[in-house]
Design a protein around this motif. Structure first.
Motif, PDB file in Angstrom:
ATOM      1  N   VAL A 125      93.046   9.260 -10.497  1.00 56.91           N
ATOM      2  CA  VAL A 125      93.507   8.688  -9.168  1.00 56.91           C
ATOM      3  C   VAL A 125      92.782   7.351  -9.175  1.00 56.91           C
ATOM      4  CG1 VAL A 125      92.826   8.741  -6.474  1.00 56.91           C
ATOM      5  CG2 VAL A 125      93.366  11.001  -7.854  1.00 56.91           C
ATOM      6  N   VAL A 126      93.519   6.292  -8.949  1.00 57.76           N
ATOM      7  CA  VAL A 126      93.056   5.047  -9.047  1.00 57.76           C
ATOM      8  C   VAL A 126      92.450   4.546  -7.496  1.00 57.76           C
ATOM      9  CG1 VAL A 126      93.886   2.419  -9.470  1.00 57.76           C
ATOM     10  CG2 VAL A 126      94.653   4.348 -11.022  1.00 57.76           C
ATOM     11  N   TYR A 147      98.065  -3.565  -4.412  1.00 53.19           N
ATOM     12  CA  TYR A 147      98.602  -2.389  -3.635  1.00 53.19           C
ATOM     13  C   TYR A 147      98.414  -2.313  -1.966  1.00 53.19           C
ATOM     14  CZ  TYR A 147      99.626  -0.847  -8.421  1.00 53.19           C
ATOM     15  OH  TYR A 147      99.845  -0.695  -9.717  1.00 53.19           O
ATOM     16  N   ARG A 148      97.848  -3.384  -1.675  1.00 52.11           N
ATOM     17  CA  ARG A 148      97.316  -3.144  -0.395  1.00 52.11           C
ATOM     18  C   ARG A 148      98.412  -3.061   0.696  1.00 52.11           C
ATOM     19  NH1 ARG A 148      92.754  -7.835  -0.762  1.00 52.11           N
ATOM     20  NH2 ARG A 148      91.196  -6.828  -2.160  1.00 52.11           N
ATOM     21  N   TYR A 149      99.474  -3.884   0.656  1.00 51.82           N
ATOM     22  CA  TYR A 149     100.408  -3.785   1.410  1.00 51.82           C
ATOM     23  C   TYR A 149     101.802  -2.951   1.076  1.00 51.82           C
ATOM     24  CZ  TYR A 149      97.345  -7.640   1.622  1.00 51.82           C
ATOM     25  OH  TYR A 149      96.180  -8.383   1.534  1.00 51.82           O
ATOM     26  N   ASP A 150     101.635  -2.049   0.041  1.00 50.52           N
ATOM     27  CA  ASP A 150     102.702  -1.240  -0.464  1.00 50.52           C
ATOM     28  C   ASP A 150     102.464  -0.021   0.366  1.00 50.52           C
ATOM     29  OD1 ASP A 150     103.972   0.913  -1.680  1.00 50.52           O
ATOM     30  OD2 ASP A 150     103.543   0.296  -3.581  1.00 50.52           O
ATOM     31  N   PRO A 151     103.802   0.320   1.240  1.00 45.55           N
ATOM     32  CA  PRO A 151     103.641   1.375   2.126  1.00 45.55           C
ATOM     33  C   PRO A 151     103.233   2.831   1.850  1.00 45.55           C
ATOM     34  CG  PRO A 151     105.981   0.485   1.937  1.00 45.55           C
ATOM     35  CD  PRO A 151     105.025  -0.270   1.188  1.00 45.55           C
ATOM     36  N   ASP A 152     103.583   2.800   0.355  1.00 46.99           N
ATOM     37  CA  ASP A 152     103.187   4.207  -0.121  1.00 46.99           C
ATOM     38  C   ASP A 152     101.814   4.347  -0.909  1.00 46.99           C
ATOM     39  OD1 ASP A 152     105.786   5.016   0.294  1.00 46.99           O
ATOM     40  OD2 ASP A 152     106.620   4.537  -1.795  1.00 46.99           O
ATOM     41  N   VAL A 157      93.728   8.681   3.028  1.00 54.21           N
ATOM     42  CA  VAL A 157      93.356   9.036   1.671  1.00 54.21           C
ATOM     43  C   VAL A 157      94.094  10.161   1.288  1.00 54.21           C
ATOM     44  CG1 VAL A 157      90.988   8.413   1.531  1.00 54.21           C
ATOM     45  CG2 VAL A 157      91.481  10.690   2.120  1.00 54.21           C
ATOM     46  N   GLU A 158      94.454  10.931   2.319  1.00 57.84           N
ATOM     47  CA  GLU A 158      95.522  11.999   1.845  1.00 57.84           C
ATOM     48  C   GLU A 158      97.060  11.757   1.504  1.00 57.84           C
ATOM     49  OE1 GLU A 158      95.223  14.828   5.190  1.00 57.84           O
ATOM     50  OE2 GLU A 158      92.947  14.780   5.043  1.00 57.84           O
ATOM     51  N   GLY A 159      97.156  10.157   1.776  1.00 61.09           N
ATOM     52  CA  GLY A 159      98.429   9.867   1.318  1.00 61.09           C
ATOM     53  C   GLY A 159      98.474   9.209  -0.217  1.00 61.09           C
ATOM     54  N   TYR A 160      97.429   9.510  -0.804  1.00 57.98           N
ATOM     55  CA  TYR A 160      96.919   9.038  -2.195  1.00 57.98           C
ATOM     56  C   TYR A 160      98.242   9.446  -3.181  1.00 57.98           C
ATOM     57  CZ  TYR A 160      95.480  13.157  -4.477  1.00 57.98           C
ATOM     58  OH  TYR A 160      95.252  14.480  -4.982  1.00 57.98           O
ATOM     59  N   SER A 161      98.853  10.704  -2.972  1.00 54.50           N
ATOM     60  CA  SER A 161      99.733  11.399  -4.079  1.00 54.50           C
ATOM     61  C   SER A 161     100.808  10.744  -4.135  1.00 54.50           C
ATOM     62  CB  SER A 161      99.602  12.879  -3.653  1.00 54.50           C
ATOM     63  OG  SER A 161     100.349  12.944  -2.444  1.00 54.50           O
ATOM     64  N   LYS A 183     101.488   7.678  -5.232  1.00 55.01           N
ATOM     65  CA  LYS A 183     101.445   6.821  -6.382  1.00 55.01           C
ATOM     66  C   LYS A 183     100.181   7.123  -7.130  1.00 55.01           C
ATOM     67  CE  LYS A 183     104.723   3.002  -5.314  1.00 55.01           C
ATOM     68  NZ  LYS A 183     104.796   1.550  -5.404  1.00 55.01           N
ATOM     69  N   ASN A 184      99.525   8.019  -6.456  1.00 54.24           N
ATOM     70  CA  ASN A 184      98.147   8.394  -7.154  1.00 54.24           C
ATOM     71  C   ASN A 184      97.018   7.186  -7.187  1.00 54.24           C
ATOM     72  OD1 ASN A 184      97.211  10.770  -8.101  1.00 54.24           O
ATOM     73  ND2 ASN A 184      97.123  10.456 -10.215  1.00 54.24           N
ATOM     74  N   ILE A 185      97.232   6.397  -6.196  1.00 49.93           N
ATOM     75  CA  ILE A 185      96.579   4.946  -6.043  1.00 49.93           C
ATOM     76  C   ILE A 185      96.272   4.858  -4.754  1.00 49.93           C
ATOM     77  CG2 ILE A 185      96.577   2.416  -6.171  1.00 49.93           C
ATOM     78  CD1 ILE A 185      98.898   2.738  -8.348  1.00 49.93           C
ATOM     79  N   ILE A 186      94.854   4.518  -4.604  1.00 52.76           N
ATOM     80  CA  ILE A 186      94.371   4.179  -3.137  1.00 52.76           C
ATOM     81  C   ILE A 186      93.763   2.556  -3.124  1.00 52.76           C
ATOM     82  CG2 ILE A 186      92.559   4.746  -1.263  1.00 52.76           C
ATOM     83  CD1 ILE A 186      92.485   7.497  -2.615  1.00 52.76           C
ATOM     84  N   ALA A 187      94.303   1.827  -2.116  1.00 53.24           N
ATOM     85  CA  ALA A 187      93.789   0.489  -2.336  1.00 53.24           C
ATOM     86  C   ALA A 187      92.501   0.218  -1.355  1.00 53.24           C
ATOM     87  CB  ALA A 187      94.916  -0.450  -1.558  1.00 53.24           C
TER      88      ALA A 187
END
Length: 340
Positions: free
Chosen positions: A90-91, A98-103, A116-120, A122-126
């Protein structure tokens, strides 16, 4: 059982601070790797009472690692973050990429921990912009009470927000002011930063705002509420560490300054220091090294129907970057990964 953790950009200001905070907050680490570019290979960095030698980011295999903190800028994140994410790591990315990426969730744990639960996807959190992070910590509890319509913010941002180069430039120019035989031309900044202020952070956009100002608008909407209107003026000031903000808030409902003060005192991540006397407020020098976002000068704005003014100060290398990233990892661990 703890986590296998990677810090990418471990020799930079934010990377070193991430290592410090991971140790200070006793994040459950079973194994840690400090990564840097090839030119910094072998540089030693501290992690608590341990000394780590940096490894080559370009050659690192992220397979089997749990969390990677990225503090290498957008270009580096663009190249390496997808590789880490694809390997199952997890990044948590500190860049704006990635801040403005809806995913990709954009998270300030005191404000929107559930994101944070939406990290999956793309496996990335901004991690948000430094100036946004401290502001939304102050806005959220007030928004929950009285619904914010509009925010007018002016920032006073320290040179550490530009990295080591900005700090060196301020130091060298300050010395040059007292040595007439020396002249240090602007390099990091467009004008002299020593004994000066510069109303220009990041590039200019078509509407006349700078990208830093646009970030505050877009990120506040994504983190707190898309209905909030934000206008910002971002200024670089000759301070080494610590961002300050003058924030004017217009609410849908009336909010008394005393009630606002009580709400902020109870809010997570905030320390209210607000005495109407000489020195009864917090300045950037006093916030360095602290985890809190400090709020002072809370007062009614009599020029609008439901308005408040406040002063907000925070260590930009901590809450504005490294601390928030570690808090994201703590939130991810508590809500999803459940190790440690």
């Amino acid at each position: 059982m703890g986590y296998k953790v990677v810090v990418c950009g471990a020799t930079g200001n934010v990377g070193r601070e991430m290592l410090n905070i991971l140790a200070e907050r006793q994040f459950p680490v079973d194994e840690i790797a400090a990564l840097a570019s090839r030119r910094s290979l072998g540089t030693e960095v501290s992690f608590g009472d341990k000394t780590l030698k940096t490894k080559d980011l370009a050659e690192f295999d992220f397979t089997g690692w749990d969390i990677a903190f990225f503090a290498i800028g957008s270009d580096g994140s663009k190249e390496y973050a997808p590789k880490a994410a694809k390997a199952g790591c997890v990044v948590i990315d500190n860049s704006s990429l990635y801040r403005y990426d809806p995913d990709v969730p954009l998270v300030v744990p005191e404000v929107n921990p559930e994101a944070v639960e939406g990290y999956s996807k793309k496996n990335i959190i901004a991690n948000p912009n430094c100036s946004t992070a401290q502001m939304v910590v102050a806005l959220k509890p007030l928004h929950d009470r009285a619904r914010i319509k509009r925010v007018v913010v002016s920032t006073y941002q320290s040179v550490s927000g530009s990295g080591k180069g900005g700090m060196d430039e301020l130091w060298d120019q300050t010395k040059a002011v007292y040595n007439p035989t020396t002249d240090v031309e602007p390099d990091v900044y467009t004008k002299q930063i020593a004994f000066n202020v510069i109303p220009h952070i990041d590039v200019f956009m078509e509407d006349g705002s700078t990208k830093e100002e646009w970030k505050m608008v877009a990120e506040t909407k994504k983190i707190v509420d898309p209905a909030i209107k934000v206008t910002a003026t971002c200024v670089r000031v000759p301070v080494f560490v610590g961002h300050s903000e003058s924030i004017n808030i217009e609410f849908e409902d009336f909010l008394d300054e005393d009630e606002a003060r009580d709400i902020l005192r109870e809010a997570p991540g905030i320390m209210v220091i607000d005495k109407r006397e000489d020195g009864g407020y917090v300045t950037p020098v006093e916030c360095v090294g602290d985890f809190a976002t400090f709020i002072s000068r809370i007062r009614q704005d009599s020029t609008i129907e439901n308005g408040l003014n406040l002063w907000c100060v925070s260590d930009n290398l901590r809450k504005g970057a490294a601390l928030n990233a570690v808090q994201i990892a703590e939130t991810l661990g508590a809500r999803v990964l459940k190790k440690g």
